[in-house]
Scaffold this active site. Sequence first.
Site, PDB file in Angstrom:
ATOM      1  N   ASP A  29      16.006   1.883 -12.340  1.00 22.90           N
ATOM      2  CA  ASP A  29      16.334   2.183 -13.733  1.00 22.90           C
ATOM      3  C   ASP A  29      17.628   1.449 -14.118  1.00 22.90           C
ATOM      4  O   ASP A  29      18.585   1.393 -13.340  1.00 22.90           O
ATOM      5  CB  ASP A  29      16.506   3.695 -13.923  1.00 22.90           C
ATOM      6  CG  ASP A  29      16.465   4.096 -15.388  1.00 22.90           C
ATOM      7  OD1 ASP A  29      15.502   4.779 -15.781  1.00 22.90           O
ATOM      8  OD2 ASP A  29      17.395   3.727 -16.141  1.00 22.90           O
ATOM      9  N   ILE A  30      17.665   0.913 -15.310  1.00 18.88           N
ATOM     10  CA  ILE A  30      18.815   0.132 -15.773  1.00 18.88           C
ATOM     11  C   ILE A  30      20.042   1.023 -16.034  1.00 18.88           C
ATOM     12  O   ILE A  30      21.177   0.532 -16.048  1.00 18.88           O
ATOM     13  CB  ILE A  30      18.426  -0.673 -17.043  1.00 18.88           C
ATOM     14  CG1 ILE A  30      19.308  -1.889 -17.205  1.00 18.88           C
ATOM     15  CG2 ILE A  30      18.438   0.212 -18.285  1.00 18.88           C
ATOM     16  CD1 ILE A  30      18.828  -2.849 -18.281  1.00 18.88           C
ATOM     17  N   ASN A  86       8.789  12.445 -18.633  1.00 20.69           N
ATOM     18  CA  ASN A  86       9.073  12.930 -19.981  1.00 20.69           C
ATOM     19  C   ASN A  86       7.912  12.579 -20.905  1.00 20.69           C
ATOM     20  O   ASN A  86       7.373  11.472 -20.811  1.00 20.69           O
ATOM     21  CB  ASN A  86      10.359  12.282 -20.503  1.00 20.69           C
ATOM     22  CG  ASN A  86      11.571  12.643 -19.646  1.00 20.69           C
ATOM     23  OD1 ASN A  86      11.667  13.755 -19.138  1.00 20.69           O
ATOM     24  ND2 ASN A  86      12.481  11.701 -19.469  1.00 20.69           N
ATOM     25  N   VAL A  95      10.462   5.316 -23.665  1.00 20.37           N
ATOM     26  CA  VAL A  95       9.597   4.149 -23.452  1.00 20.37           C
ATOM     27  C   VAL A  95       8.163   4.669 -23.357  1.00 20.37           C
ATOM     28  O   VAL A  95       7.847   5.497 -22.493  1.00 20.37           O
ATOM     29  CB  VAL A  95       9.980   3.372 -22.176  1.00 20.37           C
ATOM     30  CG1 VAL A  95       9.025   2.200 -21.965  1.00 20.37           C
ATOM     31  CG2 VAL A  95      11.430   2.873 -22.257  1.00 20.37           C
ATOM     32  N   HIS A  99       5.844   6.691 -17.021  1.00 18.63           N
ATOM     33  CA  HIS A  99       6.667   6.348 -15.855  1.00 18.63           C
ATOM     34  C   HIS A  99       7.143   7.629 -15.206  1.00 18.63           C
ATOM     35  O   HIS A  99       7.470   8.600 -15.893  1.00 18.63           O
ATOM     36  CB  HIS A  99       7.866   5.484 -16.266  1.00 18.63           C
ATOM     37  CG  HIS A  99       8.590   5.968 -17.471  1.00 18.63           C
ATOM     38  ND1 HIS A  99       8.117   5.761 -18.756  1.00 18.63           N
ATOM     39  CD2 HIS A  99       9.726   6.681 -17.598  1.00 18.63           C
ATOM     40  CE1 HIS A  99       8.954   6.314 -19.617  1.00 18.63           C
ATOM     41  NE2 HIS A  99       9.944   6.890 -18.943  1.00 18.63           N
ATOM     42  N   MET A 100       7.179   7.593 -13.894  1.00 20.00           N
ATOM     43  CA  MET A 100       7.744   8.703 -13.135  1.00 20.00           C
ATOM     44  C   MET A 100       9.148   8.325 -12.715  1.00 20.00           C
ATOM     45  O   MET A 100       9.359   7.266 -12.118  1.00 20.00           O
ATOM     46  CB  MET A 100       6.867   8.975 -11.916  1.00 20.00           C
ATOM     47  CG  MET A 100       7.376  10.123 -11.059  1.00 20.00           C
ATOM     48  SD  MET A 100       6.161  10.554  -9.808  1.00 20.00           S
ATOM     49  CE  MET A 100       4.970  11.469 -10.797  1.00 20.00           C
ATOM     50  N   HIS A 101      10.121   9.163 -13.075  1.00 21.48           N
ATOM     51  CA  HIS A 101      11.493   8.970 -12.606  1.00 21.48           C
ATOM     52  C   HIS A 101      11.594   9.553 -11.199  1.00 21.48           C
ATOM     53  O   HIS A 101      11.238  10.713 -10.983  1.00 21.48           O
ATOM     54  CB  HIS A 101      12.489   9.733 -13.481  1.00 21.48           C
ATOM     55  CG  HIS A 101      12.576   9.278 -14.899  1.00 21.48           C
ATOM     56  ND1 HIS A 101      13.606   8.495 -15.367  1.00 21.48           N
ATOM     57  CD2 HIS A 101      11.782   9.509 -15.971  1.00 21.48           C
ATOM     58  CE1 HIS A 101      13.446   8.283 -16.654  1.00 21.48           C
ATOM     59  NE2 HIS A 101      12.338   8.883 -17.045  1.00 21.48           N
TER      60      HIS A 101
HETATM   61  P1  AMP Z   1      12.269   7.966 -20.671  1.00 18.98           P
HETATM   62  O1  AMP Z   1      13.465   8.411 -21.493  1.00 18.98           O
HETATM   63  O2  AMP Z   1      11.706   9.030 -19.788  1.00 18.98           O
HETATM   64  O3  AMP Z   1      11.222   7.296 -21.534  1.00 18.98           O
HETATM   65  O4  AMP Z   1      12.839   6.881 -19.664  1.00 18.98           O
HETATM   66  C1  AMP Z   1      12.970   5.533 -19.976  1.00 18.98           C
HETATM   67  C2  AMP Z   1      13.855   4.955 -18.915  1.00 18.98           C
HETATM   68  O5  AMP Z   1      13.748   3.536 -18.962  1.00 18.98           O
HETATM   69  C3  AMP Z   1      15.342   5.285 -19.096  1.00 18.98           C
HETATM   70  O6  AMP Z   1      15.824   5.988 -17.946  1.00 18.98           O
HETATM   71  C4  AMP Z   1      15.996   3.922 -19.262  1.00 18.98           C
HETATM   72  O7  AMP Z   1      17.255   3.850 -18.644  1.00 18.98           O
HETATM   73  C5  AMP Z   1      14.983   3.003 -18.603  1.00 18.98           C
HETATM   74  N1  AMP Z   1      15.019   1.619 -19.053  1.00 18.98           N
HETATM   75  C6  AMP Z   1      15.063   1.174 -20.332  1.00 18.98           C
HETATM   76  N2  AMP Z   1      15.094  -0.181 -20.364  1.00 18.98           N
HETATM   77  C7  AMP Z   1      15.056  -0.587 -19.060  1.00 18.98           C
HETATM   78  C8  AMP Z   1      15.060  -1.853 -18.412  1.00 18.98           C
HETATM   79  N3  AMP Z   1      15.109  -3.001 -19.119  1.00 18.98           N
HETATM   80  N4  AMP Z   1      15.033  -1.894 -17.061  1.00 18.98           N
HETATM   81  C9  AMP Z   1      14.982  -0.758 -16.341  1.00 18.98           C
HETATM   82  N5  AMP Z   1      14.950   0.482 -16.886  1.00 18.98           N
HETATM   83  C10 AMP Z   1      14.995   0.559 -18.221  1.00 18.98           C
END
Ligand code: AMP
Length: 113
Positions: A29-30, A86, A95, A99-101
């Site tokens: 994650d960024i 989420n 996003v 995706h699974m965190h």
């Molecule tokens: P969510 O809020 O559950 O949709 O999580 C989206 C996640 O994507 C967040 O934790 C962001 O930090 C991550 N994210 C957004 N842009 C990027 C990127 N370019 N590279 C890696 N992670 C990202």
Amino acid sequence: MDCLFCKMVEREVPTEIVYEDEHVLAFNDINPQAPTHVLIIPKKHIATLNDIEPADLETAGRLQYVAARLAKDKGFAEDGYRVVMNCNELGGQTVYHIHMHLLGGREFTWPAG
Ligand code: AMP
Ligand code: ZN
């Protein structure tokens, strides 16, 4: 389709990939919220948890399997960790490609914020 995570699958956006197979990609994650914060995604575009169909069940289960495998590889599987998905606005989804965190390397509290 203008989807950030599809672009990662296509390597159009730079990412730190930590795992890949035919159906799944995992990358750092960024904006990490823990010492380890990895996102595990299906290569197929699925916008939200609500859009998972029966044909996606194997891939959805694979997200969990990969999370546990990465937790073992990173050495915090026995101590414990957190996985989160989420869904939509009130769930905090930003996003719209599921995706699974995978969060590990510190203690987590409950209930989540
Ligand atoms: P969510 O809020 O559950 O949709 O999580 C989206 C996640 O994507 C967040 O934790 C962001 O930090 C991550 N994210 C957004 N842009 C990027 C990127 N370019 N590279 C890696 N992670 C990202
Ligand atoms: Zn996508």
